[in-house]
Design a protein around this motif. Sequence first.
Motif, PDB file in Angstrom:
ATOM      1  N   UNK B 241      88.779 -36.738 -13.121  1.00 42.03           N
ATOM      2  CA  UNK B 241      88.770 -37.567 -11.920  1.00 42.03           C
ATOM      3  C   UNK B 241      87.342 -37.826 -11.458  1.00 42.03           C
ATOM      4  N   UNK B 242      86.563 -36.779 -11.534  1.00 38.46           N
ATOM      5  CA  UNK B 242      85.171 -36.857 -11.103  1.00 38.46           C
ATOM      6  C   UNK B 242      84.397 -37.898 -11.926  1.00 38.46           C
ATOM      7  N   UNK B 243      84.474 -37.782 -13.248  1.00 33.72           N
ATOM      8  CA  UNK B 243      83.741 -38.732 -14.095  1.00 33.72           C
ATOM      9  C   UNK B 243      84.270 -40.141 -13.894  1.00 33.72           C
ATOM     10  N   UNK B 245      85.592 -41.397 -11.220  1.00 30.09           N
ATOM     11  CA  UNK B 245      85.138 -41.937  -9.953  1.00 30.09           C
ATOM     12  C   UNK B 245      83.658 -42.302 -10.006  1.00 30.09           C
ATOM     13  N   UNK B 246      82.861 -41.459 -10.648  1.00 29.67           N
ATOM     14  CA  UNK B 246      81.443 -41.800 -10.813  1.00 29.67           C
ATOM     15  C   UNK B 246      81.347 -43.125 -11.558  1.00 29.67           C
ATOM     16  N   UNK B 248      83.621 -45.558 -11.864  1.00 28.90           N
ATOM     17  CA  UNK B 248      84.084 -46.678 -11.031  1.00 28.90           C
ATOM     18  C   UNK B 248      83.015 -47.107 -10.036  1.00 28.90           C
ATOM     19  N   UNK B 249      82.407 -46.116  -9.389  1.00 30.25           N
ATOM     20  CA  UNK B 249      81.391 -46.423  -8.391  1.00 30.25           C
ATOM     21  C   UNK B 249      80.188 -47.090  -9.026  1.00 30.25           C
ATOM     22  N   UNK B 250      79.830 -46.583 -10.196  1.00 22.89           N
ATOM     23  CA  UNK B 250      78.661 -47.107 -10.887  1.00 22.89           C
ATOM     24  C   UNK B 250      78.882 -48.555 -11.294  1.00 22.89           C
ATOM     25  N   UNK B 255      72.937 -52.625  -9.980  1.00 24.46           N
ATOM     26  CA  UNK B 255      71.801 -51.708 -10.112  1.00 24.46           C
ATOM     27  C   UNK B 255      72.251 -50.291 -10.448  1.00 24.46           C
ATOM     28  N   UNK B 256      73.508 -49.979 -10.103  1.00 23.14           N
ATOM     29  CA  UNK B 256      74.035 -48.690 -10.527  1.00 23.14           C
ATOM     30  C   UNK B 256      74.129 -48.646 -12.046  1.00 23.14           C
ATOM     31  N   UNK B 259      71.070 -47.610 -13.699  1.00 23.65           N
ATOM     32  CA  UNK B 259      70.909 -46.176 -13.492  1.00 23.65           C
ATOM     33  C   UNK B 259      71.863 -45.385 -14.362  1.00 23.65           C
ATOM     34  N   UNK B 267      75.575 -37.161 -18.005  1.00 25.27           N
ATOM     35  CA  UNK B 267      77.028 -37.099 -17.777  1.00 25.27           C
ATOM     36  C   UNK B 267      77.749 -36.577 -19.013  1.00 25.27           C
TER      37      UNK B 267
END
Lengths: 334, 334
Positions: B241-243, B245-246, B248-250, B255-256, B259, B267
């Motif tokens: 879930x964590x990866x 979500x990271x 999705x946000x990225x 610009x994400x 990065x 990661x």
Amino acid sequence: MIIAVDAMGGDFSPQATVQGSIDALKRSNKELDIILLGDEKRINNILKSEFPKNIKIVHCIDEVTMHDIGSKILRTKPESSMVRGIKLLKDDKADAFISAGNTGAQLAASRLILGKISHVKRPGLAVYFQALNEKKILCDVGANLEVKPEHLLQFAIMSSVYLYHVEGVKNPKIGLINIGEEPNKGTEIHQQAYELLSKELSNFIGNIESRNFFDSQAHVLVCDGFVGNTMMKFAEGCFTTFTEMVRNNIMSKARYKIGAGMIKPALDALRPYYDFEEHGGTPFLGVNGISISCHGASTAKAIMNSIFLAEKSIRKNLTNDISIGIDKHLGAIS
Amino acid sequence: MIIAVDAMGGDFSPQATVQGSIDALKRSNKELDIILLGDEKRINNILKSEFPKNIKIVHCIDEVTMHDIGSKILRTKPESSMVRGIKLLKDDKADAFISAGNTGAQLAASRLILGKISHVKRPGLAVYFQALNEKKILCDVGANLEVKPEHLLQFAIMSSVYLYHVEGVKNPKIGLINIGEEPNKGTEIHQQAYELLSKELSNFIGNIESRNFFDSQAHVLVCDGFVGNTMMKFAEGCFTTFTEMVRNNIMSKARYKIGAGMIKPALDALRPYYDFEEHGGTPFLGVNGISISCHGASTAKAIMNSIFLAEKSIRKNLTNDISIGIDKHLGAIS
């Protein structure tokens, strides 16, 4: 409505509890009165000149600490802010009580002073989890380390009422935390619970393995308090370790650092996943009155959110609706 | 030494199991023979021309599936690659057995065919976790859903021997998974276990809350199989879930993305935290013989690593050392 706040409970009290109360009064558009229970002098020092007219102080000469044993505080600390606050609720002098202090003590005192809602076997402690697009409730997370199938059924009913009240989720889907999806998985308790929940709840969707906790369809997940407490704390451990490791790896190389700065907001967005303060507290489901337990590390913001939660729970008549929900399934409870 | 491999077990069999065996033979500097059990024709199709001389095939006309019930396979599937492989071990025609098939069936068949090491009450299933700088073992993760204190003591002893053999950790520190640190936390079983472990194990460091699982001092953590299985799978759920979500946000901002490309290796380094394949399998601790259970999704690499693990366990005489460890604490077992 009147909300009693234990000004002395929590790691950052009375600063956070008093400030959170001031903030709630400023932002609330409801008719709201707050009673702060605790050391009058210390509370006054924080309120200072901006003493809002809707705050009243009830001076208490004692407070419950993390070392107090729950079942004994009625006798050992009758003058504590926690015991006196719950008594205000019992005596109809407040409509809800909030504390960020010793959860076990608050649960015990709430049960003893307020009693249980009629036909509730065991009050449950629920916690919010932020999943990808929605909030989920896990219950029980520590009030009952060992449970019977009928307790799990009641946790499901009470959590569903609560989720509907607070988040507006109609007929939330229910899942049973288990080590496999098939009905015959788990201990005898789990197998019997599967059968009972299937029979009683039309929105029961079956066993959910913890690996699917976040992406399952279930909104309400029930389990015994040992498993729930372990999951709640393990989520915190996993997410903390995860961010720490990402950070360590990123700091190991210069070009990662640039990338890291760019994605920092993306990482910050993960906070709600494991930061239980953001959600405010949760009420003890099944006690006869709205007694809300907040995380010990609650900030002013968490206290403010808990006051809003209390306001909503009072307005929607949580206690009454839980009672109606429980009564519907009385035939299934031995 | 001779290692028997269930060629038909696992999601990617027989491709992964056969390829993993070939790779192990290529890379091992030990004298090693492998017996592949399964459909001879399908195995030969993969081996093709590169048939290594140290591989022998035992043709089996049947195989165990995920739907088979563990306790019944001796009777229903006596000619399966799993049952025949474990029998090779029992008859001293192999020194270890490896399968990525139905774990429950393998455990049941191993217990029934090989029996338990003398004085072992309950075999345990252990799993590796990658913590920041070390590996930790969690036991039990599903072989015993309900336990007594003496079982937890034996899990601790067996896991310690195993961790010393495989990772070289001398006198690993032991922790008891509990909902609080104090000795009086948890159920009666936990309280009694705390007392028993304190008395019997000089390296017992007390209760560990799951939030401190990764950063505690403990190398070996014991719990009942329901809690362990839930933790193992929840770690997978949290990290996935964590990866996600990271990610999705990225992906939500240009610009994400830049990065993200930069920190991708950081990661990726998180994979071992929840990817149990990397570690190969783990033996059932306490059965009288080295029977190693691998994750169902094992790749050729995971099978190869499991063969190396088997090699090490044979060389270090795991079964014998567990027996010695258990015997040292016989007085504490009723």
